[in-house]
Design a protein around this motif. Structure first.
Motif, PDB file in Angstrom:
ATOM      1  N   UNK A   8     -36.168  86.929  83.344  1.00 25.95           N
ATOM      2  CA  UNK A   8     -35.753  87.354  84.685  1.00 25.95           C
ATOM      3  C   UNK A   8     -34.552  86.537  85.137  1.00 25.95           C
ATOM      4  N   UNK A   9     -34.619  85.245  84.875  1.00 25.59           N
ATOM      5  CA  UNK A   9     -33.500  84.361  85.195  1.00 25.59           C
ATOM      6  C   UNK A   9     -32.227  84.832  84.494  1.00 25.59           C
ATOM      7  N   UNK A  10     -32.351  85.153  83.214  1.00 25.11           N
ATOM      8  CA  UNK A  10     -31.193  85.601  82.444  1.00 25.11           C
ATOM      9  C   UNK A  10     -30.607  86.879  83.040  1.00 25.11           C
ATOM     10  N   UNK A  11     -31.418  87.844  83.386  1.00 27.40           N
ATOM     11  CA  UNK A  11     -30.927  89.105  83.944  1.00 27.40           C
ATOM     12  C   UNK A  11     -30.226  88.874  85.283  1.00 27.40           C
ATOM     13  N   UNK A  12     -30.822  88.025  86.136  1.00 31.32           N
ATOM     14  CA  UNK A  12     -30.194  87.741  87.430  1.00 31.32           C
ATOM     15  C   UNK A  12     -28.864  87.031  87.217  1.00 31.32           C
ATOM     16  N   UNK A  13     -28.845  86.070  86.300  1.00 31.72           N
ATOM     17  CA  UNK A  13     -27.597  85.348  85.997  1.00 31.72           C
ATOM     18  C   UNK A  13     -26.523  86.323  85.530  1.00 31.72           C
ATOM     19  N   UNK A  14     -26.881  87.225  84.640  1.00 32.43           N
ATOM     20  CA  UNK A  14     -25.926  88.198  84.128  1.00 32.43           C
ATOM     21  C   UNK A  14     -25.446  89.133  85.236  1.00 32.43           C
ATOM     22  N   UNK A  15     -26.375  89.576  86.084  1.00 32.67           N
ATOM     23  CA  UNK A  15     -26.005  90.487  87.171  1.00 32.67           C
ATOM     24  C   UNK A  15     -25.100  89.803  88.197  1.00 32.67           C
ATOM     25  N   UNK A  16     -25.233  88.505  88.342  1.00 31.42           N
ATOM     26  CA  UNK A  16     -24.394  87.738  89.271  1.00 31.42           C
ATOM     27  C   UNK A  16     -23.044  87.411  88.639  1.00 31.42           C
ATOM     28  N   UNK A  17     -22.873  87.732  87.343  1.00 29.86           N
ATOM     29  CA  UNK A  17     -21.603  87.479  86.669  1.00 29.86           C
ATOM     30  C   UNK A  17     -21.387  86.018  86.327  1.00 29.86           C
ATOM     31  N   UNK A  18     -22.484  85.291  86.119  1.00 28.45           N
ATOM     32  CA  UNK A  18     -22.408  83.858  85.816  1.00 28.45           C
ATOM     33  C   UNK A  18     -22.789  83.671  84.345  1.00 28.45           C
ATOM     34  N   UNK A  19     -21.944  82.969  83.590  1.00 26.19           N
ATOM     35  CA  UNK A  19     -22.325  82.713  82.204  1.00 26.19           C
ATOM     36  C   UNK A  19     -23.148  81.425  82.116  1.00 26.19           C
ATOM     37  N   UNK A  20     -23.730  81.191  80.953  1.00 24.54           N
ATOM     38  CA  UNK A  20     -24.605  80.031  80.780  1.00 24.54           C
ATOM     39  C   UNK A  20     -23.876  78.716  81.012  1.00 24.54           C
ATOM     40  N   UNK A  21     -22.631  78.648  80.607  1.00 26.82           N
ATOM     41  CA  UNK A  21     -21.880  77.397  80.767  1.00 26.82           C
ATOM     42  C   UNK A  21     -21.681  77.051  82.243  1.00 26.82           C
ATOM     43  N   UNK A  22     -21.343  78.045  83.049  1.00 31.28           N
ATOM     44  CA  UNK A  22     -21.127  77.805  84.479  1.00 31.28           C
ATOM     45  C   UNK A  22     -22.430  77.376  85.148  1.00 31.28           C
ATOM     46  N   UNK A  46     -39.609  72.993  90.680  1.00 29.63           N
ATOM     47  CA  UNK A  46     -38.437  72.210  91.074  1.00 29.63           C
ATOM     48  C   UNK A  46     -37.188  72.747  90.381  1.00 29.63           C
ATOM     49  N   UNK A  47     -37.294  72.973  89.082  1.00 30.12           N
ATOM     50  CA  UNK A  47     -36.154  73.508  88.332  1.00 30.12           C
ATOM     51  C   UNK A  47     -35.827  74.919  88.801  1.00 30.12           C
ATOM     52  N   UNK A  48     -36.853  75.713  89.066  1.00 26.44           N
ATOM     53  CA  UNK A  48     -36.631  77.076  89.539  1.00 26.44           C
ATOM     54  C   UNK A  48     -35.889  77.074  90.877  1.00 26.44           C
ATOM     55  N   UNK A  49     -36.224  76.137  91.739  1.00 27.12           N
ATOM     56  CA  UNK A  49     -35.534  76.018  93.029  1.00 27.12           C
ATOM     57  C   UNK A  49     -34.067  75.642  92.836  1.00 27.12           C
ATOM     58  N   UNK A  50     -33.785  74.737  91.916  1.00 30.72           N
ATOM     59  CA  UNK A  50     -32.404  74.336  91.632  1.00 30.72           C
ATOM     60  C   UNK A  50     -31.597  75.502  91.071  1.00 30.72           C
ATOM     61  N   UNK A  51     -32.224  76.249  90.162  1.00 33.64           N
ATOM     62  CA  UNK A  51     -31.553  77.406  89.560  1.00 33.64           C
ATOM     63  C   UNK A  51     -31.281  78.459  90.626  1.00 33.64           C
ATOM     64  N   UNK A  52     -32.288  78.725  91.444  1.00 35.67           N
ATOM     65  CA  UNK A  52     -32.150  79.730  92.498  1.00 35.67           C
ATOM     66  C   UNK A  52     -31.001  79.363  93.431  1.00 35.67           C
ATOM     67  N   UNK A  53     -30.914  78.104  93.792  1.00 38.62           N
ATOM     68  CA  UNK A  53     -29.836  77.654  94.682  1.00 38.62           C
ATOM     69  C   UNK A  53     -28.478  77.852  94.008  1.00 38.62           C
ATOM     70  N   UNK A  54     -28.395  77.533  92.726  1.00 36.04           N
ATOM     71  CA  UNK A  54     -27.135  77.690  91.989  1.00 36.04           C
ATOM     72  C   UNK A  54     -26.719  79.153  91.891  1.00 36.04           C
ATOM     73  N   UNK A  55     -27.696  80.062  91.813  1.00 33.19           N
ATOM     74  CA  UNK A  55     -27.404  81.491  91.703  1.00 33.19           C
ATOM     75  C   UNK A  55     -27.377  82.187  93.055  1.00 33.19           C
ATOM     76  N   UNK A  56     -27.609  81.415  94.119  1.00 32.88           N
ATOM     77  CA  UNK A  56     -27.594  81.942  95.485  1.00 32.88           C
ATOM     78  C   UNK A  56     -28.659  83.032  95.684  1.00 32.88           C
ATOM     79  N   UNK A  57     -29.847  82.754  95.165  1.00 36.16           N
ATOM     80  CA  UNK A  57     -31.010  83.615  95.371  1.00 36.16           C
ATOM     81  C   UNK A  57     -32.191  82.705  95.714  1.00 36.16           C
ATOM     82  N   UNK A  58     -33.334  83.292  96.001  1.00 36.13           N
ATOM     83  CA  UNK A  58     -34.524  82.489  96.261  1.00 36.13           C
ATOM     84  C   UNK A  58     -35.366  82.409  94.993  1.00 36.13           C
TER      85      UNK A  58
END
Length: 131
Positions: A8-22, A46-58
């Motif tokens: 799910x994280x991967x799909x959201x990241x891809x949909x947001x146009x963010x690559x793994x490096x960014x 904790x990690x999920x919260x950090x990722x969510x913040x980086x992707x601007x989602x909850x």
């Protein structure tokens, strides 16, 4: 419902146009670590919260993400929109115009810096020659 949060994280990241490096850079980790997270079925809160913040989602948006939900959202928010008003390119063109202005301004500043640098070189050369 929380099956394979990594995918799910991967799909959201891809949909947001963010690559793994960014994403990795914003989280302060390696791209390989992000890849490993995306392969994990679970991710600690904790990690999920950090990722969510980086992707601007909850975090809940990541946990509850479904492809069907995205399709439903698109259908309900865009399919029923009025098409009789003609294409609305104003926002896109506005951003493009702003970008062009910024590029021109940056070019002017760069040219001014180069001119100043050349003047400094001439002044230093004269000072060295006078010694």
């Amino acid at each position: 419902m929380n099956l394979h949060v990594g995918r799910k994280l991967m799909r959201i990241r891809e949909m947001r146009g963010v690559n793994q490096e960014v994403l990795a850079e914003s989280l302060g980790m390696s791209r390989q670590a992000v890849s490993k997270l995306e392969q994990s079925e679970t991710i600690d809160e904790i990690m999920l919260s950090r990722i969510a913040k980086a992707l601007n989602v909850t975090p809940d948006q990541i946990k509850n993400f479904t492809e069907e939900g995205v399709i439903y959202n698109i259908q309900n928010n865009y399919d029923n929109a009025s098409c009789n008003q003609g294409p609305n390119y104003q926002g896109t063109f506005y951003l493009l115009d702003e970008y062009k202005k910024e590029v021109k301004e940056n070019k002017k500043l760069y040219e001014a810096l180069l001119k100043e640098k050349e003047e400094q070189i001439v002044l230093l050369t004269k000072m060295l020659e006078s010694k």
